[in-house]
Design an enzyme around this catalytic site. Structure first.
Site, PDB file in Angstrom:
ATOM      1  CG  ASP A  40      -9.869  -2.016   6.207  1.00 40.70           C
ATOM      2  OD1 ASP A  40     -10.763  -1.681   6.985  1.00 40.70           O
ATOM      3  OD2 ASP A  40     -10.055  -2.757   5.226  1.00 40.70           O
ATOM      4  CE  LYS A  83      -4.162  -1.275  -0.209  1.00 39.80           C
ATOM      5  NZ  LYS A  83      -5.352  -0.672  -0.779  1.00 39.80           N
TER       6      LYS A  83
HETATM    7  C1  LIG Z   1      -2.075  -6.037   3.202  1.00 39.20           C
HETATM    8  C2  LIG Z   1      -3.162  -5.859   2.212  1.00 39.20           C
HETATM    9  N1  LIG Z   1      -3.367  -6.814   1.309  1.00 39.20           N
HETATM   10  C3  LIG Z   1      -4.329  -6.699   0.377  1.00 39.20           C
HETATM   11  C4  LIG Z   1      -5.147  -5.593   0.345  1.00 39.20           C
HETATM   12  C5  LIG Z   1      -6.236  -5.517  -0.683  1.00 39.20           C
HETATM   13  O1  LIG Z   1      -6.073  -4.470  -1.578  1.00 39.20           O
HETATM   14  P1  LIG Z   1      -7.328  -3.924  -2.390  1.00 39.20           P
HETATM   15  O2  LIG Z   1      -8.258  -3.291  -1.413  1.00 39.20           O
HETATM   16  O3  LIG Z   1      -6.707  -2.986  -3.357  1.00 39.20           O
HETATM   17  O4  LIG Z   1      -7.959  -5.117  -3.026  1.00 39.20           O
HETATM   18  C6  LIG Z   1      -4.970  -4.566   1.279  1.00 39.20           C
HETATM   19  C7  LIG Z   1      -5.835  -3.394   1.304  1.00 39.20           C
HETATM   20  O5  LIG Z   1      -5.792  -2.570   2.199  1.00 39.20           O
HETATM   21  C8  LIG Z   1      -3.930  -4.691   2.226  1.00 39.20           C
HETATM   22  O6  LIG Z   1      -3.684  -3.730   3.130  1.00 39.20           O
END
Ligand SMILES: Cc1ncc(COP(=O)(O)O)c(C=O)c1O
Length: 398
Positions: free
Chosen positions: A123, A75
């Site tokens: 989040d 992120k």
């Molecule tokens: C560690 C992690 N993996 C996967 C995701 C999923 O990403 P997306 O919301 O772009 O699908 C997030 C989203 O906050 C994340 O923080």
């Protein structure tokens, strides 16, 4: 749950705007931004031969985003990059010439940035990135978190000087609140999800993520045959699937989107054939994936560039964290947070389910790529679920 993509747009070329956002020219810009930040080194790509033998495939490679830009997750690439691009655009407009990323530290650009406020809902990980981006360019940031975001995650964002706003309710409610308050205050919303009429900025966020796919292709001896990527709103899955489809064309790998069974908005969207909003139920341990409505842009890309959608259960996510912490044979130790190993959890599930294995043509020749999307971004939670502190594991591994 497992579903092949039967959407009429499946395997069609990407929409031109998405192709522009996720193709090589955009990724070149991201690379320039990383060079400007002094972090041009790729994150590691780690092979797990013992696990590959156990699940009956030729190779498993994990792109480990745990160390990305000191923020602990991929992120770090999206929000901060979008903030920088928006400052450059505003400075170019105000100064009447094209401003380069390298000019961000100049007094004229910093003066313009200091009058800009960037807001987002999160989040945890996305907010950290937006706040860090704002602090780098000298802008203000305001980050909205919902009731489920741990105090540790809130503190990690506030560390970058962001003003924190707590919202009652779910992630989706925090997104709505951030948009509403920002419209009133004249703040710029840098969201990692998109909705009708709001697609350009989330497109920049996704553009930031495409570097993960570019680096992995450079690090692998040959392209993978299969890629499993976890999804919250679908941004990272769409960025990787879209980039691979654009650069590899018909030779692209099979792409599988993996979600928690308790928050499977893309799975349900694929099943319905159009975006659906889920009613929030029990919360999932895969905290960063707890999203109930897909990003519009992400779905448009995934309806074309994803081949299957699947879910994993709560214990699958915890089991994969533990497998990566205490690997088989000589496989390396990987610290994966609650949402980090979910793509790999999807592979393990699919490879051991005869129906999914056959549908995805998984066999002894398959070369799999997955992304560990986060390290121990919530260290206390990590230690609770793995029975050991991430630091201890890392020390032992080195
Ligand atoms: C560690 C992690 N993996 C996967 C995701 C999923 O990403 P997306 O919301 O772009 O699908 C997030 C989203 O906050 C994340 O923080």
């Amino acid at each position: 749950m497992f579903l092949l993509n039967t959407h009429p747009d499946h395997r069609r070329p990407l929409d031109p705007a998405d192709a522009e956002a996720l193709g090589d020219a955009g990724t070149d810009q991201v690379e320039r931004f990383l060079a400007f930040r002094g972090s041009p080194e790729p994150t590691p790509l780690l092979a797990l031969p013992a696990l590959a033998a156990e699940v009956g495939v030729a190779a498993i490679h994990v792109k480990d985003e745990g160390g990305r830009l000191g923020l602990g997750s991929f992120k770090a690439l999206g929000g901060a990059y979008a903030v920088a691009r928006l400052v450059i655009e505003e400075a170019s407009r105000r100064l009447g010439r094209n401003i380069d990323i390298a000019e961000i530290p100049t007094p004229a650009v910093r003066e313009i940035a200091s009058g800009m406020t960037f807001a987002c809902a999160t989040d945890g990980n996305h907010g950290r990135s937006v706040a860090q981006g704002a602090s780098i360019v000298g802008a203000e940031s305001v980050v909205f978190t919902h009731a489920g975001v741990s105090a540790e995650r809130v503190a990690a964002i506030a560390r970058y000087g962001a003003r924190m706003v707590r919202v009652e309710g779910s992630y989706d409610e925090s997104v709505a609140e951030a948009a509403e308050v920002s419209a009133r205050e004249g703040w710029i919303v840098v969201s990692d999800t998109s909705w009708p009429g709001y697609e350009r900025i989330p497109g920049l966020v996704m553009q930031g993520y495409t570097i993960v796919a570019r680096e992995a292709l450079r690090q692998l001896a040959e392209p993978p045959t299969h890629v499993f990527v976890q999804a919250g709103v679908g941004g990272v899955a769409a960025a990787v699937a879209g980039h691979l489809a654009l650069v590899l064309g018909a030779a692209r790998p099979l792409f599988v989107v993996v979600e928690p069974a308790r928050a499977a908005c893309l799975y349900e969207t694929a099943k319905a054939g159009h975006p659906v909003k889920l009613t929030p139920g029990e919360s999932t341990v895969m905290a960063m994936l707890e999203c109930h409505e897909p990003s519009l842009t992400a779905w448009r890309v995934l309806s074309r560039a994803a081949d299957a959608f699947m879910t994993i259960d709560e214990d699958d996510a915890v089991s994969v964290m533990n497998r990566l912490a205490r690997p088989l044979g000589r496989d390396p130790v990987i610290v994966a947070g609650e949402s980090g190993g979910v793509g790999l959890g999807g592979l393990i599930r699919a490879a051991t389910d005869p129906e999914a294995r056959a549908a995805l043509h998984l066999d002894a020749k398959s070369r799999i790529l997955v992304i560990n999307t986060e390290g121990a971004t919530d260290p206390a939670r990590y230690a609770e679920l793995v029975g050991e502190h991430a630091e201890v594991l890392r020390r032992r591994a080195s």
